[in-house]
Structure formats: structure tokens, C-alpha cells
Motif scaffolding. Sequence first.
Motif, PDB file in Angstrom:
ATOM      1  N   GLN A   1       1.560   3.094  -3.345  1.00 32.09           N
ATOM      2  CA  GLN A   1       0.432   3.750  -3.921  1.00 32.09           C
ATOM      3  C   GLN A   1       0.258   5.250  -3.243  1.00 32.09           C
TER       4      GLN A   1
ATOM      5  N   ARG B   1      -3.940   7.980  -1.474  1.00 33.04           N
ATOM      6  CA  ARG B   1      -3.421   6.455  -1.397  1.00 33.04           C
ATOM      7  C   ARG B   1      -4.343   6.100  -2.360  1.00 33.04           C
ATOM      8  N   GLY B   2      -3.857   5.638  -3.568  1.00 33.01           N
ATOM      9  CA  GLY B   2      -4.890   5.355  -4.895  1.00 33.01           C
ATOM     10  C   GLY B   2      -5.521   6.827  -5.206  1.00 33.01           C
ATOM     11  N   THR B   3      -6.773   6.741  -5.173  1.00 31.02           N
ATOM     12  CA  THR B   3      -7.554   8.162  -5.539  1.00 31.02           C
ATOM     13  C   THR B   3      -8.009   8.812  -4.324  1.00 31.02           C
ATOM     14  N   GLU B   4      -7.724   7.950  -3.084  1.00 29.81           N
ATOM     15  CA  GLU B   4      -8.430   8.642  -1.860  1.00 29.81           C
ATOM     16  C   GLU B   4      -7.503   9.586  -0.930  1.00 29.81           C
TER      17      GLU B   4
ATOM     18  N   GLY C   1       0.738  -1.227   0.100  1.00 31.06           N
ATOM     19  CA  GLY C   1      -0.016   0.028   0.078  1.00 31.06           C
ATOM     20  C   GLY C   1       0.815   1.203  -0.003  1.00 31.06           C
TER      21      GLY C   1
END
Length: 176
Positions: free
Chosen positions: A6, A65-68, A3
Motif C-alpha cells: 500500500q 500508506r493508504g491515504t495517510e 502493508g
Amino acid sequence: MSGDDQVSLRPATEADISLLERFLTDPEAVGPFSWYGWSDPGRWRRQWAEDGLLGDDQGLLPVVRGTEVSGFVAWRKIVTSRTAYCWNVGINLFPEARGRGIGTRAQLLLVRYLFAHTQVARIEAGTEVDNLAEQRALEKVGFTREGVARAYTFRDGRWRDVAFYAILRDELAPPA
């Protein structure tokens, strides 16, 4: 941790402001070491309208993180002499993002960014002595504990000691 890979930093968008304002209005979102009472809930919106939260003397970037959006990292200029300054950095993550390595990765990205795009030789951070998770995160990034300032900050009805950390430009490990 996969994680961590990301995690990224980016300039704030207008859509981020409402989410980030939780840190100004929700004690649970801020966490036990950063709630200093109610403050101006519109200050980041005004600052974003003025400079996108990226000024010459301070800045704020969402941690993604990712799109959040998981929280934010921030820095401010500390003048150390007539001809020099360093950056003081900080982070705040939403409760659901804590304890997963996201903060360590975000602070490493911020340190790399500031050393790459400014001429400072030193980046420093302070955290309450009871905030062991933040101290571990700073040490993982490469910060060195320099000392403790007694009765440095007032929070929740009493004075708190703060541990100070710093990393110098030549101490930062190159990206893997």
C-alpha cells in the motif's frame, strides 16, 4: 508484509506542507538521527510555491500508506565531475510509521523512479553509523555499503561518523 504493497509516493500538495513541516519544528517527529536544531519552518512552503518540491536539482515526495502521509523521501543532485552527477537520497518517517517496512518500500520506489526518469548511473545515501535500521533498509533495497566517513556530520553537540551506501543502475533488481 501486506502493508508494504500500500506504500506509494506522490507529488506534494499544498495540504501536505503543514504536516511535513513537523519535521522542521518537532524533534520527536524527526527522530534521533535527523534533528539538527531549529531551521526555517517556511522553507518547504516557499519551495512548494516555486516548484512543487520537484526541482531540477532536488525533490521531495510524500510517502503515503493508504491515504495517510507517513513521511517523505527526498533527493538532491551531487555533481561528481564536469560532465556527470548522481543523486543523494534520504527519508524521514513519522514515529508511528517506523519499523513497519514502509521506509524500505518507499526507498525502493524512489530508486526505481529516479532510475526510470533520469539518466544517472548511481544513487547514494549516507546515514549515521548508529542508525542500524536505516542501514538494513538500504541493504534490503540493494544498496552496497561503500565506507565510513569519520566526523562527517555534527549533531547534538558532537561529530558523528556516517556510513555511505550506493546502488548502481545495473544492480537494481527488476520489479517483481
